[in-house]
Design an enzyme around this catalytic site. Structure first.
Site, PDB file in Angstrom:
ATOM      1  N   SER A   1      40.460  69.065 114.297  1.00 47.37           N
ATOM      2  CA  SER A   1      39.612  70.134 114.088  1.00 47.37           C
ATOM      3  C   SER A   1      40.222  71.713 114.192  1.00 47.37           C
ATOM      4  CB  SER A   1      38.748  70.137 115.539  1.00 47.37           C
ATOM      5  OG  SER A   1      39.565  69.844 116.655  1.00 47.37           O
ATOM      6  N   CYS A   2      39.591  72.709 114.012  1.00 47.38           N
ATOM      7  CA  CYS A   2      39.994  74.021 114.036  1.00 47.38           C
ATOM      8  C   CYS A   2      41.038  74.354 114.944  1.00 47.38           C
ATOM      9  CB  CYS A   2      38.987  75.070 114.160  1.00 47.38           C
ATOM     10  SG  CYS A   2      39.583  76.680 113.805  1.00 47.38           S
ATOM     11  N   PRO A   3      42.277  74.673 114.725  1.00 49.78           N
ATOM     12  CA  PRO A   3      42.761  75.071 113.431  1.00 49.78           C
ATOM     13  C   PRO A   3      43.609  74.261 112.458  1.00 49.78           C
ATOM     14  CG  PRO A   3      44.298  76.062 115.111  1.00 49.78           C
ATOM     15  CD  PRO A   3      43.408  75.150 115.799  1.00 49.78           C
ATOM     16  N   GLY A   4      43.238  72.886 112.739  1.00 49.27           N
ATOM     17  CA  GLY A   4      44.099  71.822 112.151  1.00 49.27           C
ATOM     18  C   GLY A   4      44.142  71.772 110.828  1.00 49.27           C
TER      19      GLY A   4
END
Lengths: 82, 191
Positions: A21-24
């Site tokens: 998930s963000c920022p992945g």
């Protein structure tokens, strides 16, 4: 670029960040961009809506060319040229 | 001092030239910046200079010791890392508790919407969100991040030495360093 044209593009590198998930996905793109040459194309797979907006902005800041996004079932294919 | 690139000594790199002009638009003093080569590696040095000139700076006064806010800080650090920003983090009071070696991985306190804590922590797992320490570590690997533990905060939580804190911490410092660093930051946050 039209979706049809985008779908005809063969990426030099595919980064599958659908499990993060963000920022992945953005970080995965950042890591992988160092592994391709200037002019090569990278495809980032992300299930995160925020990333869909972040990567084009990131491309502008970093001087990469954002080519477009293809919507798949439950994820996005985001294409860019280094 | 060189007037132009052609005159530049081979041991130096010519960076750029700025001309001072008088009121009549006549060039009166050319200013030339140059830099000495390190290990004769001009490519490396020019890249460093370019990055140094372009890197934006984020300073973060990190007060919170609860995982909800630390996780948010980790997400912001990820954004900063993607943009290769220079980051300075000052770990204040309650955050110093979370940075203690014995607390970092077991501390599961949240500071807001505390009645939904279990749902919140389960969602972080479900979404595969990294533990805040991992998010901080990733950012450190990808960009220039320095983490300073406030000396006073350390003592409040019985941590006198750098070794009392997780290895993400770079040093123990005073508030003056935060002030001078925040002064020229492009973004300054308090979490």
């Amino acid at each position: 670029m039209s979706t049809e044209n985008l779908e005809n593009i063969t990426a030099d590198k595919v980064v599958d960040a659908r499990g993060t998930s963000c920022p992945g996905p953005l970080l995965a793109a950042k890591k992988a961009i160092g592994e391709i040459e200037k002019g090569q194309i990278m495809e980032v797979l992300s299930a995160d809506e925020g990333t869909r907006r972040d990567i084009p902005k990131w491309c502008t800041k970093k001087g990469f060319e954002y080519l477009g996004t293809i919507e798949e079932a439950g994820f996005f294919k985001i294409l860019l040229k280094k | 001092m060189y007037k132009n690139e052609n005159e530049c000594n081979t041991n130096h790199i010519f960076i750029y030239q700025v001309s001072h002009q008088d009121n009549w638009n006549k060039v009166i003093t050319p200013i030339v910046l140059y830099c000495e080569l390190v290990n004769n590696n001009s490519e490396h040095l020019t890249m460093n200079l370019k990055n140094k000139k372009m890197a934006k700076k984020l300073t973060l006064a990190l007060f919170s010791g609860s995982v909800d806010k630390l996780t948010a800080a980790g997400v912001i650090l990820g954004g900063a890392a993607a943009e290769e920003m220079e980051v300075e983090i000052y770990v204040l009071l309650q955050a110093a508790f979370a940075f203690k070696k014995e607390n970092a991985m077991v501390n599961d306190r949240v500071s807001e919407i505390t009645d939904k804590k279990d749902d919140f922590l389960a969602s972080l797992k479900r979404l595969n969100a990294p533990h805040w320490t991992e998010a901080f570590r990733t950012a450190k690997e990808m960009t220039n991040v320095k983490i300073h533990i406030c000396g006073f905060a350390g003592k409040v939580w019985h941590g006198e030495k750098l070794d009392d804190f997780i290895d993400l911490a770079d040093d123990i410092c005073g508030i003056g360093e935060y002030m001078s660093s925040a002064e020229d930051a492009d973004i300054n946050l308090f979490i």
